[in-house]
Design an enzyme around this catalytic site. Structure first.
Site, PDB file in Angstrom:
ATOM      1  N   GLY A 247       3.808   1.577   6.406  1.00  0.00           N
ATOM      2  CA  GLY A 247       4.162   1.033   4.830  1.00  0.00           C
ATOM      3  C   GLY A 247       2.838   1.254   4.250  1.00  0.00           C
ATOM      4  N   HIS A 248       1.918   0.778   4.636  1.00  0.00           N
ATOM      5  CA  HIS A 248       0.490   0.880   3.952  1.00  0.00           C
ATOM      6  C   HIS A 248       0.370   2.631   3.594  1.00  0.00           C
ATOM      7  CE1 HIS A 248      -0.510  -2.918   6.371  1.00  0.00           C
ATOM      8  NE2 HIS A 248      -0.835  -3.397   5.204  1.00  0.00           N
TER       9      HIS A 248
ATOM     10  N   ASP B  30       6.372  -7.068  -0.459  1.00  0.00           N
ATOM     11  CA  ASP B  30       5.630  -8.335  -1.122  1.00  0.00           C
ATOM     12  C   ASP B  30       6.200  -8.627  -2.560  1.00  0.00           C
ATOM     13  OD1 ASP B  30       3.668  -9.636   1.391  1.00  0.00           O
ATOM     14  OD2 ASP B  30       3.596  -7.173   1.260  1.00  0.00           O
TER      15      ASP B  30
HETATM   16  P1  AMP Z   1      -1.066  -6.219   3.699  1.00  0.00           P
HETATM   17  O1  AMP Z   1      -1.925  -5.792   4.232  1.00  0.00           O
HETATM   18  O2  AMP Z   1       0.199  -7.094   4.330  1.00  0.00           O
HETATM   19  O3  AMP Z   1      -1.690  -7.328   2.529  1.00  0.00           O
HETATM   20  O4  AMP Z   1      -0.464  -5.324   2.586  1.00  0.00           O
HETATM   21  C1  AMP Z   1      -1.119  -4.610   1.744  1.00  0.00           C
HETATM   22  C2  AMP Z   1       0.048  -3.694   0.650  1.00  0.00           C
HETATM   23  O5  AMP Z   1       0.926  -3.036   1.682  1.00  0.00           O
HETATM   24  C3  AMP Z   1       0.600  -4.675  -0.066  1.00  0.00           C
HETATM   25  O6  AMP Z   1       0.741  -4.328  -1.373  1.00  0.00           O
HETATM   26  C4  AMP Z   1       1.993  -4.817   0.788  1.00  0.00           C
HETATM   27  O7  AMP Z   1       3.103  -5.112  -0.310  1.00  0.00           O
HETATM   28  C5  AMP Z   1       2.115  -3.393   1.031  1.00  0.00           C
HETATM   29  N1  AMP Z   1       3.153  -3.249   2.269  1.00  0.00           N
HETATM   30  C6  AMP Z   1       2.998  -4.200   3.483  1.00  0.00           C
HETATM   31  N2  AMP Z   1       4.046  -3.701   4.091  1.00  0.00           N
HETATM   32  C7  AMP Z   1       4.599  -2.840   3.476  1.00  0.00           C
HETATM   33  C8  AMP Z   1       5.933  -1.892   3.869  1.00  0.00           C
HETATM   34  N3  AMP Z   1       6.814  -2.193   5.018  1.00  0.00           N
HETATM   35  N4  AMP Z   1       6.397  -1.149   3.058  1.00  0.00           N
HETATM   36  C9  AMP Z   1       5.798  -0.894   1.830  1.00  0.00           C
HETATM   37  N5  AMP Z   1       4.582  -1.671   1.532  1.00  0.00           N
HETATM   38  C10 AMP Z   1       4.322  -2.377   2.313  1.00  0.00           C
END
Ligand code: AMP
Length: 288
Positions: free
Chosen positions: A36-37, A150
């Protein structure tokens, strides 16, 4: 790929990039990266000349009793993955670098921060607003990329940037899922095998609810009822909320007449998972 750990280092590098006419696209993350990231990194590659990724587990967005201490971290692995995606620079600051003193500035969003996830996580979106403001001010990118995963965060960041006139385009990229539909999340690493098997029911529930909207259902409580019912079939899932809200302002509509967000949060053991699906109701046919 350059790795910066100080704000001063980022500023120096960004100044020379700007002097060279290079546009930066920033992907803020808390690390322990997954596909995702990495999809956001690839999106950033399309949008900027220089792809910056921040890796920082932000303490101010975790409440007491949440998983700040056990949040998974592996910077070396993250750097390998980012280098593999062709990221140009990483900002991985320490907590002391980001918060040399307790911040006195607080960010709130006129109550939007208390809806959905904010109901059970007081202070969370204030912390997100603060750290994202800091990251955007430090890196000063032309574009910043966030994930639809998110959705509430993405909406609040759009409002933050608009209300504060930050000259930054916010891009929101689709949720990346495992083959069985589970939205990818760093927190999936917490799941025991049985919990991992139960977790995709969240997406199944959202899909069934979205199908009902596509089929003409216009009553938000009927739609959330479908989500509750499907999640209820999995004894390991403890539903926190199921919501059907307008995408524009996160309010529950009297009747679904504009794009809505179907959103769900549930606890699986000690892990809290969230997911959502944006749905646009099909145009209704005129009366005959
Ligand atoms: P985090 O590390 O969880 O703070 O996420 C960092 C970024 O990655 C945020 O903008 C999240 O919305 C995005 N993100 C997390 N999981 C996913 C996913 N499965 N698909 C797309 N973007 C994601």
């Amino acid at each position: 790929m350059e790795v910066e750990t100080t704000i001063a280092g980022v500023r120096t590098r960004r100044r020379s990039e700007r002097d060279a006419g290079l546009r930066a696209a920033l992907v803020p993350t808390m690390g322990f990266l997954h596909d995702g990231h990495l999809s956001l990194v690839r999106r950033a590659r399309e949008l900027g000349d220089r792809v910056w990724v921040s890796v920082f587990v932000n303490p101010t967005q975790f409440g007491p009793g949440e998983d700040l201490e056990r949040y998974p971290r592996d910077l070396d692995r993250d750097l390998g993955l980012l280098a593999g995606q062709g990221a140009d620079a990483v900002f991985a600051p320490s907590v002391e670098e980001m918060y040399p003193r307790p911040p006195v500035v607080e960010i709130s969003f006129s109550g939007l921060e208390r809806l959905l996830c904010g109901a059970s996580r007081p202070g969370h979106f204030g912390g997100v607003g603060l750290v994202v403001s800091k990251l955007l001010n430090i890196v000063q990118p032309e574009v910043a990329v966030f994930g639809q995963k998110d959705a509430q965060q993405a909406l609040l960041i759009r409002r933050l940037v608009a209300d504060l006139d930050m000259p930054i385009t916010i891009d929101v990229a689709p949720t990346v899922r495992e083959a069985d539909g589970l939205a990818m999340s760093s927190r999936n690493a917490y799941l025991a095998p049985a919990e991992r098997q139960a977790a995709p029911a969240l997406y199944r529930a959202l899909r069934e609810a979205a199908d009902a909207v596509a089929g003409g259902e216009r009553d938000p409580s009927a739609v959330t009822g479908i989500i509750r019912e499907v999640v209820g079939t999995e004894p390991l899932l403890d539903l926190e909320y199921a919501e059907c809200v307008r995408q524009s302002d996160l309010a529950v509509p009297g009747r679904i007449g504009s794009p809505v967000l179907l959103a769900v949060a549930a606890h699986v053991g000690s892990t809290r998972l969230i997911d959502n699906l944006p749905v646009t109701p099909p145009a209704e046919k005129g009366g005959d």
